[in-house]
Design a protein around this motif. Structure first.
Motif, PDB file in Angstrom:
ATOM      1  N   THR A 176      58.349  65.091  66.471  1.00  0.00           N
ATOM      2  CA  THR A 176      57.384  65.075  65.626  1.00  0.00           C
ATOM      3  C   THR A 176      57.868  65.648  64.301  1.00  0.00           C
ATOM      4  N   GLY A 177      58.113  65.239  62.969  1.00  0.00           N
ATOM      5  CA  GLY A 177      58.936  65.896  61.861  1.00  0.00           C
ATOM      6  C   GLY A 177      60.210  66.025  61.575  1.00  0.00           C
TER       7      GLY A 177
ATOM      8  N   PHE B  55      61.320  65.068  58.397  1.00  0.00           N
ATOM      9  CA  PHE B  55      60.754  65.210  57.659  1.00  0.00           C
ATOM     10  C   PHE B  55      61.645  66.871  57.115  1.00  0.00           C
ATOM     11  N   GLN B  56      61.899  67.102  58.048  1.00  0.00           N
ATOM     12  CA  GLN B  56      62.835  68.848  58.435  1.00  0.00           C
ATOM     13  C   GLN B  56      64.394  67.870  57.593  1.00  0.00           C
TER      14      GLN B  56
ATOM     15  N   GLU C 240      63.562  68.003  54.342  1.00  0.00           N
ATOM     16  CA  GLU C 240      63.713  69.524  53.485  1.00  0.00           C
ATOM     17  C   GLU C 240      65.114  69.928  53.421  1.00  0.00           C
TER      18      GLU C 240
END
Length: 196
Positions: free
Chosen positions: A122-123, A126-127, A130
């Motif tokens: 998960t994520g 996004f990382q 970002e």
């Protein structure tokens, strides 16, 4: 004697209206592969006297998605908006559209391709997003997917990202920072210049 407008220039009273053929409509459509949104959209775009400037097609889940940029004269774009409203009411496609403008050339951006493969968690996306945002690097295109590895059955994540790096940025330092960032997340990654 009447005044003649030069190509690509606007008369003083036409400040809100772009030049004759520089009107753009961004359209997103979703439908089933059996009722391809690409066929329906490209037909309406052509019938209204517009050009299909750019298009992206992909299958996400059980839906075929189309992102299209139509270009044409102001009245042709208005006609297309009406045609899309009718198409939306028919119910076979889910549509959204709005006026936009042409993309301005970014001569100060260097195109690079980033490829990432990792165990799915998960994520991750996004990382990655970002990281590039913190560096003031634009993501121009992205394709990510999740799949099961054939040999082990492990859930995997894969992404291919095209980025625009400002030409004032030190590429070697950015690459080192990016690879260190990926090592910290246990991501296998490469960053190379785009080859045309």
């Amino acid at each position: 004697m009447g005044t003649v407008k030069q190509a690509g220039r606007q008369a003083p009273g036409d400040a809100t209206r772009p030049a004759s053929n520089e009107n753009y409509l961004l359209i997103s459509a979703f439908g089933t592969p059996a009722h391809s949104p690409l066929v329906a959209l490209s037909k309406r775009i052509s019938e209204c006297g517009c050009n299909l400037a750019e298009a992206r097609v992909s299958t996400l889940g059980n839906e075929l998605s189309v992102l299209a940029l139509a270009q044409g004269a102001w009245d042709a774009i208005a006609k297309l908006e009406n045609a899309l409203a009718r198409l939306d009411r028919d119910g076979e496609l889910r549509l959204a559209h709005f006026r936009t403008s042409a993309r301005q050339p970014q001569a100060n951006l260097l195109p690079y391709v980033v490829e990432v493969v990792a165990a799915d968690k998960t994520g991750v996306l996004f990382q990655l997003a970002e990281f590039f945002e913190r560096q003031n690097i634009t993501i121009e295109q992205l394709h990510s997917t999740r799949y099961r590895a054939m040999q082990t059955g492990a859930d995997m994540f894969s992404a291919q990202i095209t980025i625009g790096i400002p030409n004032t940025m030190h590429i070697a330092a950015l690459r080192d920072d990016f690879l260190e960032f990926c090592d910290g997340l246990n991501l296998d990654a490469i960053m190379d210049p785009m080859k045309f």
